[in-house]
Scaffold this motif. Structure first.
Motif, PDB file in Angstrom:
ATOM      1  N   LYS A 156     -27.290 -52.310 -39.680  1.00  0.00           N
ATOM      2  CA  LYS A 156     -28.261 -52.923 -40.465  1.00  0.00           C
ATOM      3  C   LYS A 156     -28.665 -52.561 -41.974  1.00  0.00           C
ATOM      4  O   LYS A 156     -28.408 -51.531 -41.726  1.00  0.00           O
ATOM      5  CB  LYS A 156     -29.053 -53.323 -39.922  1.00  0.00           C
ATOM      6  N   PHE A 157     -28.941 -53.235 -42.956  1.00  0.00           N
ATOM      7  CA  PHE A 157     -29.719 -52.461 -44.030  1.00  0.00           C
ATOM      8  C   PHE A 157     -31.289 -52.055 -43.660  1.00  0.00           C
ATOM      9  O   PHE A 157     -31.766 -50.745 -44.020  1.00  0.00           O
ATOM     10  CB  PHE A 157     -29.775 -53.275 -45.360  1.00  0.00           C
ATOM     11  N   TRP A 158     -31.693 -53.097 -43.448  1.00  0.00           N
ATOM     12  CA  TRP A 158     -33.044 -52.752 -43.165  1.00  0.00           C
ATOM     13  C   TRP A 158     -33.818 -54.383 -42.542  1.00  0.00           C
ATOM     14  O   TRP A 158     -33.924 -55.366 -42.575  1.00  0.00           O
ATOM     15  CB  TRP A 158     -34.223 -53.487 -44.418  1.00  0.00           C
ATOM     16  N   PRO A 159     -33.284 -54.155 -40.740  1.00  0.00           N
ATOM     17  CA  PRO A 159     -32.937 -55.065 -40.002  1.00  0.00           C
ATOM     18  C   PRO A 159     -34.861 -55.683 -39.722  1.00  0.00           C
ATOM     19  O   PRO A 159     -34.980 -56.760 -39.332  1.00  0.00           O
ATOM     20  CB  PRO A 159     -32.777 -54.345 -38.721  1.00  0.00           C
ATOM     21  N   ALA A 160     -35.476 -54.454 -40.260  1.00  0.00           N
ATOM     22  CA  ALA A 160     -37.147 -55.332 -40.014  1.00  0.00           C
ATOM     23  C   ALA A 160     -37.407 -56.308 -41.143  1.00  0.00           C
ATOM     24  O   ALA A 160     -38.678 -57.100 -41.412  1.00  0.00           O
ATOM     25  CB  ALA A 160     -38.487 -54.282 -40.060  1.00  0.00           C
ATOM     26  N   VAL A 161     -36.797 -56.228 -42.463  1.00  0.00           N
ATOM     27  CA  VAL A 161     -37.369 -57.267 -43.106  1.00  0.00           C
ATOM     28  C   VAL A 161     -36.366 -58.385 -43.818  1.00  0.00           C
ATOM     29  O   VAL A 161     -36.761 -59.408 -43.595  1.00  0.00           O
ATOM     30  CB  VAL A 161     -37.659 -56.474 -44.175  1.00  0.00           C
ATOM     31  N   SER A 162     -35.179 -57.577 -43.495  1.00  0.00           N
ATOM     32  CA  SER A 162     -33.468 -58.753 -44.221  1.00  0.00           C
ATOM     33  C   SER A 162     -32.677 -58.347 -42.687  1.00  0.00           C
ATOM     34  O   SER A 162     -32.185 -57.893 -42.609  1.00  0.00           O
ATOM     35  CB  SER A 162     -33.296 -58.256 -45.291  1.00  0.00           C
ATOM     36  N   PRO A 163     -33.111 -58.622 -41.467  1.00  0.00           N
ATOM     37  CA  PRO A 163     -32.384 -59.004 -40.119  1.00  0.00           C
ATOM     38  C   PRO A 163     -30.581 -59.213 -40.628  1.00  0.00           C
ATOM     39  O   PRO A 163     -29.663 -58.681 -39.749  1.00  0.00           O
ATOM     40  CB  PRO A 163     -33.122 -59.995 -39.545  1.00  0.00           C
ATOM     41  N   LYS A 164     -30.287 -59.921 -41.380  1.00  0.00           N
ATOM     42  CA  LYS A 164     -28.909 -60.067 -41.232  1.00  0.00           C
ATOM     43  C   LYS A 164     -28.152 -59.629 -42.812  1.00  0.00           C
ATOM     44  O   LYS A 164     -26.826 -59.789 -42.727  1.00  0.00           O
ATOM     45  CB  LYS A 164     -29.391 -61.885 -42.168  1.00  0.00           C
ATOM     46  N   LYS A 165     -29.417 -58.455 -43.387  1.00  0.00           N
ATOM     47  CA  LYS A 165     -28.102 -57.874 -44.198  1.00  0.00           C
ATOM     48  C   LYS A 165     -27.715 -56.915 -43.690  1.00  0.00           C
ATOM     49  O   LYS A 165     -28.575 -55.840 -43.208  1.00  0.00           O
ATOM     50  CB  LYS A 165     -29.196 -57.130 -45.520  1.00  0.00           C
ATOM     51  N   THR A 166     -26.978 -56.366 -44.315  1.00  0.00           N
ATOM     52  CA  THR A 166     -25.887 -55.254 -43.544  1.00  0.00           C
ATOM     53  C   THR A 166     -25.684 -54.176 -44.207  1.00  0.00           C
ATOM     54  O   THR A 166     -25.697 -54.746 -45.445  1.00  0.00           O
ATOM     55  CB  THR A 166     -24.570 -55.624 -42.665  1.00  0.00           C
ATOM     56  N   TRP A 167     -25.612 -52.422 -43.736  1.00  0.00           N
ATOM     57  CA  TRP A 167     -24.613 -51.956 -45.077  1.00  0.00           C
ATOM     58  C   TRP A 167     -22.895 -52.643 -45.918  1.00  0.00           C
ATOM     59  O   TRP A 167     -22.505 -52.353 -46.913  1.00  0.00           O
ATOM     60  CB  TRP A 167     -24.619 -50.328 -44.340  1.00  0.00           C
ATOM     61  N   ALA A 168     -22.922 -52.888 -44.669  1.00  0.00           N
ATOM     62  CA  ALA A 168     -21.098 -53.357 -45.095  1.00  0.00           C
ATOM     63  C   ALA A 168     -21.320 -54.326 -46.328  1.00  0.00           C
ATOM     64  O   ALA A 168     -20.589 -54.166 -47.057  1.00  0.00           O
ATOM     65  CB  ALA A 168     -20.364 -53.958 -44.156  1.00  0.00           C
ATOM     66  N   GLY A 169     -22.167 -55.072 -46.071  1.00  0.00           N
ATOM     67  CA  GLY A 169     -22.417 -56.689 -47.521  1.00  0.00           C
ATOM     68  C   GLY A 169     -23.035 -56.027 -48.327  1.00  0.00           C
ATOM     69  O   GLY A 169     -22.981 -55.791 -49.746  1.00  0.00           O
ATOM     70  N   THR A 170     -23.413 -54.894 -48.421  1.00  0.00           N
ATOM     71  CA  THR A 170     -24.571 -54.086 -49.674  1.00  0.00           C
ATOM     72  C   THR A 170     -23.593 -53.202 -50.340  1.00  0.00           C
ATOM     73  O   THR A 170     -23.461 -53.649 -51.784  1.00  0.00           O
ATOM     74  CB  THR A 170     -25.844 -53.397 -49.310  1.00  0.00           C
ATOM     75  N   ILE A 171     -22.879 -52.563 -50.030  1.00  0.00           N
ATOM     76  CA  ILE A 171     -21.744 -51.909 -50.330  1.00  0.00           C
ATOM     77  C   ILE A 171     -20.793 -53.367 -51.196  1.00  0.00           C
ATOM     78  O   ILE A 171     -20.413 -53.035 -52.200  1.00  0.00           O
ATOM     79  CB  ILE A 171     -21.112 -51.302 -49.783  1.00  0.00           C
ATOM     80  N   ALA A 172     -20.017 -54.398 -49.751  1.00  0.00           N
ATOM     81  CA  ALA A 172     -18.751 -54.627 -50.582  1.00  0.00           C
ATOM     82  C   ALA A 172     -19.502 -55.692 -52.214  1.00  0.00           C
ATOM     83  O   ALA A 172     -18.810 -55.632 -53.095  1.00  0.00           O
ATOM     84  CB  ALA A 172     -18.649 -56.440 -49.707  1.00  0.00           C
TER      85      ALA A 172
END
Length: 262
Positions: A156-172
């Protein structure tokens, strides 16, 4: 892969399709119609912002929302030097009247006003094509990131704030934005730097999304409003555009945007 990962897909696509139609029509028409559309969206976002920060104070919500829309609509018709005080006025007035969360209100309202002004300037000065580029970079960041995050998963990118956002999705999302930049550089004659600008705008878009998520988490709310049934409010859908448009407004003059054509 859980079906819960896709639970919001239908609502997201339905609301997205409606906003795409309205948005493209406004961008294509340009001029007064586009100015009015952006002013209405930004005024509504400030209305939502005040509703999150000061729930129950309906008159303040309405006053600051209307003030934002009016000042933004007027500002685009004035020389920049005269427009600047108007763009900051709703933030200052709200800061003086809010009993709490003043700094949060001021920060987000300034971002909303400057982003709206930036979008109007892109459409007025650079035309339909470059406003479309900005929209497509933000949409590619969101859509490619959404599917990649749910298909690939991972850290996860920042699970405490945005639990669905992942590093894979961010880079994609960055890759999707780079692809948009490459397409536009080929079809417009802009330099290869446009790919880098597109990635940076994508990052700014994600920052806008994260900033709004953090603010909502702090205020203990899930959505900015319920204006879009089952899908939250306008601020939930335009948070990425806020970051992207404000970033482009700031750096556009420095890089001679569009790069290679400026």
């Amino acid at each position: 892969m859980s079906t819960q990962n896709w639970s919001d897909l239908k609502a997201r696509m339905g609301a997205g399709a409606a906003m795409v139609v309205i948005g493209l029509a406004g961008i294509a028409l340009g001029g007064h119609i586009f100015h009015l559309l952006v002013a209405l969206i930004c005024g509504t976002m400030v209305w939502e912002l005040v509703g999150m920060l000061r729930p129950g104070v309906k008159y303040l919500q309405l006053q600051l929302g209307i003030l934002t829309g009016l000042t933004l609509f007027l500002a685009i018709y004035l020389p920049v030097g005269l427009a600047l005080p108007l763009l900051l006025a709703p933030a200052m007035i709200g800061f003086g009247t809010m009993e709490r969360n003043r700094t949060v209100y001021m920060s987000f309202s300034v971002m909303i006003l400057l982003a709206g002004y930036g979008m109007m300037q892109v459409r007025d000065d650079l035309g339909f094509g470059w406003m479309l580029w900005l929209v497509l970079v933000v949409v590619a960041t969101d859509v490619v990131g959404y599917f990649a995050g749910r298909i690939i998963g991972g850290p996860k990118f920042w699970p405490a704030v945005s639990p669905k956002k992942t590093w894979a999705g961010t880079i994609a999302g960055w890759i999707g934005a780079a692809f948009v930049g490459i397409l536009f550089s080929i079809n417009t004659g802009a330099g290869v730097q446009l790919m880098g600008v597109s990635i940076a705008v994508s990052m700014a878009s994600q920052m806008g999304d994260i900033a709004e998520s953090g603010m909502k988490r702090k205020m203990g709310v899930k959505d900015s409003s319920n204006l879009i049934p089952g899908h939250g409010g306008l601020m939930d859908r335009f948070d990425g555009m806020l970051g992207a448009a404000m970033f482009l407004l700031v750096i556009g003059r420095f890089i001679g945007f569009p790069p290679g054509l400026g």
